[in-house]
Design a protein around this motif. Structure first.
Motif, PDB file in Angstrom:
ATOM      1  N   LEU A 600       5.904 -11.169   2.401  1.00 11.16           N
ATOM      2  CA  LEU A 600       6.372 -10.456   1.210  1.00 11.16           C
ATOM      3  C   LEU A 600       5.199  -9.922   0.398  1.00 11.16           C
ATOM      4  CD1 LEU A 600       9.414 -12.533  -0.130  1.00 11.16           C
ATOM      5  CD2 LEU A 600       9.423 -10.307   1.018  1.00 11.16           C
ATOM      6  N   ALA A 601       4.146 -10.749   0.274  1.00  5.57           N
ATOM      7  CA  ALA A 601       2.976 -10.343  -0.517  1.00  5.57           C
ATOM      8  C   ALA A 601       2.374  -9.063   0.061  1.00  5.57           C
ATOM      9  CB  ALA A 601       1.942 -11.471  -0.538  1.00  5.57           C
ATOM     10  N   ARG A 602       2.212  -9.028   1.377  1.00  5.59           N
ATOM     11  CA  ARG A 602       1.617  -7.858   2.022  1.00  5.59           C
ATOM     12  C   ARG A 602       2.551  -6.649   1.930  1.00  5.59           C
ATOM     13  NH1 ARG A 602      -1.464  -4.456   2.472  1.00  5.59           N
ATOM     14  NH2 ARG A 602      -2.202  -3.579   4.426  1.00  5.59           N
ATOM     15  N   LEU A 603       3.850  -6.914   2.066  1.00  9.14           N
ATOM     16  CA  LEU A 603       4.835  -5.829   1.958  1.00  9.14           C
ATOM     17  C   LEU A 603       4.747  -5.170   0.583  1.00  9.14           C
ATOM     18  CD1 LEU A 603       7.338  -4.319   3.124  1.00  9.14           C
ATOM     19  CD2 LEU A 603       8.762  -6.138   2.174  1.00  9.14           C
ATOM     20  N   ILE A 604       4.642  -6.011  -0.456  1.00  9.59           N
ATOM     21  CA  ILE A 604       4.581  -5.488  -1.824  1.00  9.59           C
ATOM     22  C   ILE A 604       3.316  -4.653  -2.029  1.00  9.59           C
ATOM     23  CG2 ILE A 604       4.301  -6.199  -4.244  1.00  9.59           C
ATOM     24  CD1 ILE A 604       6.228  -8.607  -3.469  1.00  9.59           C
ATOM     25  N   GLU A 605       2.211  -5.165  -1.456  1.00  8.43           N
ATOM     26  CA  GLU A 605       0.957  -4.404  -1.510  1.00  8.43           C
ATOM     27  C   GLU A 605       1.144  -3.020  -0.906  1.00  8.43           C
ATOM     28  OE1 GLU A 605      -2.269  -7.726  -0.908  1.00  8.43           O
ATOM     29  OE2 GLU A 605      -2.665  -6.038   0.457  1.00  8.43           O
ATOM     30  N   MET A 606       1.792  -3.002   0.253  1.00  8.72           N
ATOM     31  CA  MET A 606       2.008  -1.724   0.949  1.00  8.72           C
ATOM     32  C   MET A 606       2.868  -0.780   0.126  1.00  8.72           C
ATOM     33  SD  MET A 606       2.761  -2.708   4.888  1.00  8.72           S
ATOM     34  CE  MET A 606       1.474  -3.170   6.030  1.00  8.72           C
ATOM     35  N   ILE A 607       3.932  -1.312  -0.468  1.00 10.25           N
ATOM     36  CA  ILE A 607       4.819  -0.456  -1.274  1.00 10.25           C
ATOM     37  C   ILE A 607       4.021   0.231  -2.374  1.00 10.25           C
ATOM     38  CG2 ILE A 607       6.801  -0.457  -2.854  1.00 10.25           C
ATOM     39  CD1 ILE A 607       7.924  -2.838  -1.222  1.00 10.25           C
ATOM     40  N   GLY A 608       3.039  -0.515  -2.900  1.00  9.26           N
ATOM     41  CA  GLY A 608       2.226   0.011  -3.990  1.00  9.26           C
ATOM     42  C   GLY A 608       1.325   1.165  -3.590  1.00  9.26           C
ATOM     43  N   THR A 609       1.212   1.403  -2.287  1.00  5.08           N
ATOM     44  CA  THR A 609       0.315   2.487  -1.843  1.00  5.08           C
ATOM     45  C   THR A 609       1.056   3.804  -1.599  1.00  5.08           C
ATOM     46  OG1 THR A 609       0.604   1.993   0.505  1.00  5.08           O
ATOM     47  CG2 THR A 609      -1.145   0.801  -0.647  1.00  5.08           C
ATOM     48  N   TYR A 610       2.385   3.783  -1.623  1.00  2.00           N
ATOM     49  CA  TYR A 610       3.118   5.034  -1.351  1.00  2.00           C
ATOM     50  C   TYR A 610       3.194   5.901  -2.612  1.00  2.00           C
ATOM     51  CZ  TYR A 610       4.365   3.664   3.361  1.00  2.00           C
ATOM     52  OH  TYR A 610       4.298   3.338   4.684  1.00  2.00           O
ATOM     53  N   PRO A 611       3.148   7.198  -2.442  1.00  3.60           N
ATOM     54  CA  PRO A 611       3.106   8.092  -3.607  1.00  3.60           C
ATOM     55  C   PRO A 611       4.445   8.149  -4.358  1.00  3.60           C
ATOM     56  CG  PRO A 611       3.196   9.365  -1.556  1.00  3.60           C
ATOM     57  CD  PRO A 611       3.057   7.934  -1.165  1.00  3.60           C
ATOM     58  N   ILE A 612       4.338   8.380  -5.629  1.00  3.91           N
ATOM     59  CA  ILE A 612       5.513   8.572  -6.483  1.00  3.91           C
ATOM     60  C   ILE A 612       5.990  10.011  -6.301  1.00  3.91           C
ATOM     61  CG2 ILE A 612       6.285   8.597  -8.902  1.00  3.91           C
ATOM     62  CD1 ILE A 612       5.502   5.808  -7.781  1.00  3.91           C
ATOM     63  N   GLU A 613       7.304  10.199  -6.344  1.00  3.17           N
ATOM     64  CA  GLU A 613       7.858  11.549  -6.139  1.00  3.17           C
ATOM     65  C   GLU A 613       7.494  12.484  -7.281  1.00  3.17           C
ATOM     66  OE1 GLU A 613      12.156  12.257  -5.230  1.00  3.17           O
ATOM     67  OE2 GLU A 613      11.816  10.649  -3.771  1.00  3.17           O
TER      68      GLU A 613
END
Ligand code: MN
Length: 613
Positions: A600-613
């Motif tokens: 979950l920790a790594r998943l959350i990190e990854m989500i934080g790298t995607y651009p905002i629309e």
């Protein structure tokens, strides 16, 4: 001139000849086979009989005796008037008629007569009485009965799938046509190949769908038309050849709508072709899949039934149609199983497709193939394909596309167009209610299709009052259950801010939500997400509902790619047992329980790298 040439000719009528082969005034040999007050009946061959009126009888008649008769008249009703003739010098001439090939679709005009045809055996069913053969040719399908003795297999040399030549009398039994077989034999290889080609060519032509325009204007659907036509043709051909059809669909409102649209079209086509009254039950099955892909558990169950039906009822193996699932890598294990059994598979879906599945499919319609996305829902595809299968169902089913659109929250322009199409009888609020009634009822139906209940919810049965009451009740129950769930779990939602500025909300649905009841974890997360989106209008929101070994992701305003995250996590953390998928911005991920915290920790990190629309 020799005396033989002077002698009178007496004709002997071959068994394949019919009344139209007789000539008035000529003399035939016949066999006496029955008596009436007004004369004797004489058979000129196995099926053509006439009457010698007592005023025209010259000898004492005994059953089974051969006499000569002249044909005096053939009446419009088919009665033949004969006159007995006594001659001593004559030559016999055999009349053999080339067998007239009848097509199965013409049997209804030949009741009581002997027919000859070449066709394929689609199914062989042994009853406690005769053996029932389902025959297929280019024009249709009908049953034929063979009988040696009760419960014993007739014509054992004929197997399912054989090309055969058939002779028999057409009978009408309880509204059903049936050929009572006098002869059936497998064709030689050469003959079989010719007949197969003839049937195949004609069937392909017959299976070709009508050229009708789409229900709505849509560039994406327009580009998908060729593939949708191909799917419709394949399904039509299965119906024409008595091949069972199994539709597997995601167990949500969109999946149900897409599959029910096909169900309506196939059942209507089966009934049109005038089959047994329950043919639609053993030739069509619809089954929901819990996972958004075709699980091993599902194919195992399907194969179990199909192989049994094939042994027990002599049925062909089915054509499998996957809808609202079937286009991702997760479907591969099941597709490989189907391939072992030579089962053809069709997919129409709006999940992001993996190219690798296509080698297992005979067709695959997916908006992503033509530059579209999940906004073109499976239900929209299903309704359009169903119209191509059987155009007559259009009026009945067009609201299913609108229900699917709101059920799957399509944001594509097509959503409004389908809604507009049915706005009078199915305004948007009603479509939404139907969608949530479907979701609620399917939860309790579990693995069952609930054929008639689902039709009631979709206003497809004739009782509109019952449909309204049922939908109203289910929506009320569903809303109560959701409210109860939300009241329970909202206080436990935790908030975090991500590097990209999105709000992340975390909810442990395992310990902070009711279990084994409606709404299930995925739906619970979705409902929580909707409320959080309202509370943070205009801002990017990600909701992560998780349990011991899974997480459900919903997002808004952020350009996530869930399948990509799953792939990367899987590579980075070999010991976490990562898999999952779904749409780009909505999906689920599984992991092993012991690795939950780090996954979950790594998943959350990854989500934080995607651009905002
Ligand atoms: Mn869907």
């Amino acid at each position: 001139m020799s005396s033989a040439e002077n002698a009178t000719i007496v004709y002997r009528l071959g068994n394949e000849c019919e009344i139209s082969d007789l000539s008035i005034g000529k003399i035939y040999s016949g066999i006496i086979e029955g008596f009436a007050n007004f004369g004797s009946f004489v058979y000129l061959n196995d099926s053509v009989k006439g009457l010698v009126h007592k005023s025209n009888i010259l000898t004492t008649h005994k059953a089974g005796e051969t006499i000569m008769v002249r044909i005096n008249a053939i009446r419009n009703n088919g009665n033949i008037d004969l006159e007995e003739i006594i001659i001593t010098s004559y030559t016999i001439e055999q009349i053999s008629c080339k067998k007239r090939q009848t097509l199965l679709c013409d049997l209804k005009t030949r009741v009581g007569r002997t027919v000859h045809l070449t066709c394929q055996v689609a199914q062989i069913k042994q009853t406690s009485g005769p053996t029932i053969f389902t025959l297929v040719d280019e024009s249709g399908t009908e049953n034929a009965a063979g009988f040696i003795e009760a419960g014993k297999r007739a014509f054992p040399e004929v197997g399912q799938g054989n090309m055969v030549s058939v002779s028999g009398e057409v009978m009408q039994r309880g509204g059903q046509l049936q050929i009572e077989l006098s002869d059936m034999r497998p064709l030689s290889c050469e003959e079989a190949a010719l007949v197969e080609q003839r049937i195949e060519d004609a069937l392909n032509e017959r299976a070709e769908p009508e050229d009708i325009p789409l229900l709505i204007q849509s560039d994406v659907l327009q580009l998908l038309r060729p593939e949708m036509r191909k799917i419709a043709a394949q399904i039509r051909k299965a119906v024409f050849t008595a091949q069972p059809i199994l539709v597997r669909h995601h167990a949500d409102a969109d999946g149900i709508c897409s599959a029910v649209a096909i169900e309506q079209a196939v059942v209507s086509l089966i009934n049109e072709s005038g089959k047994d009254y329950d043919a639609d039950y053993f030739l069509f099955k619809r089954a929901p899949s819990k996972a958004p892909f075709y699980e091993i558990e599902d194919i195992t169950r399907d194969l179990d039934y199909a192989t049994r039906d094939s042994i027990r009822f002599g049925q062909k193996m089915p054509l499998i149609v996957l809808t609202d699932n079937g286009s991702t890598e997760e479907d591969l294990p099941s597709m490989k199983m189907a391939e072992v059994y030579d089962i053809p598979m069709i997919v129409f879906d709006h999940h992001h497709p993996d190219e690798i599945v296509d080698q297992y499919l005979i067709s695959h319609a997916n908006p992503y193939h033509v530059g579209g996305d999940f906004g073109i829902t499976a239900g929209m595809l299903g309704v359009e394909i169903a119209r191509l299968i059987s155009p007559g169902v259009e009026e009945r089913i067009k609201h299913l596309a609108a229900v699917a659109a709101v059920g799957d929250r399509s944001a594509a322009p097509e959503r409004q167009r389908y809604l507009d199409l049915v706005a009078e009888n199915f305004p948007e609020p009603l479509c939404k209610e139907i969608a949530s009634a479907l979701d609620y009822e399917q939860f309790y139906l579990r693995f069952n299709d609930g054929r008639e209940i689902i039709k009631d919810i979709l206003f497809l049965n004739e009782n509109e009052k019952r449909s309204r009451e049922l939908v109203y009740l289910l929506v009320k129950e569903s809303n109560n259950a959701i409210e109860e769930q939300i009241r329970t779990c909202m206080p436990h939602v935790q908030r975090r801010e991500l590097d990209n500025g999105a709000h992340l909300f975390l909810l442990d649905v395992e310990i902070h939500a009711h279990k084994f009841t409606f709404p299930p974890p995925g739906k619970t997360s979705g409902e929580v997400h909707d409320r959080l989106c309202q509370m943070h209008a205009g801002q990017p929101v990600v909701t992560l509902g998780f349990g011991p070994d899974f997480a459900v992701l919903r997002s808004r305003g952020i350009l996530l790619n869930i399948p990509e995250m799953v792939r990367n996590l899987r590579e980075e953390m070999p010991g976490a047992g990562i898999n999952g998928g779904g749409h780009l911005v909505v999906g689920s991920i599984k992991f092993v329980e012991g690795m939950r915290e780090s996954a979950l920790a790594r998943l959350i990190e990854m989500i934080g790298t995607y651009p905002i629309e």
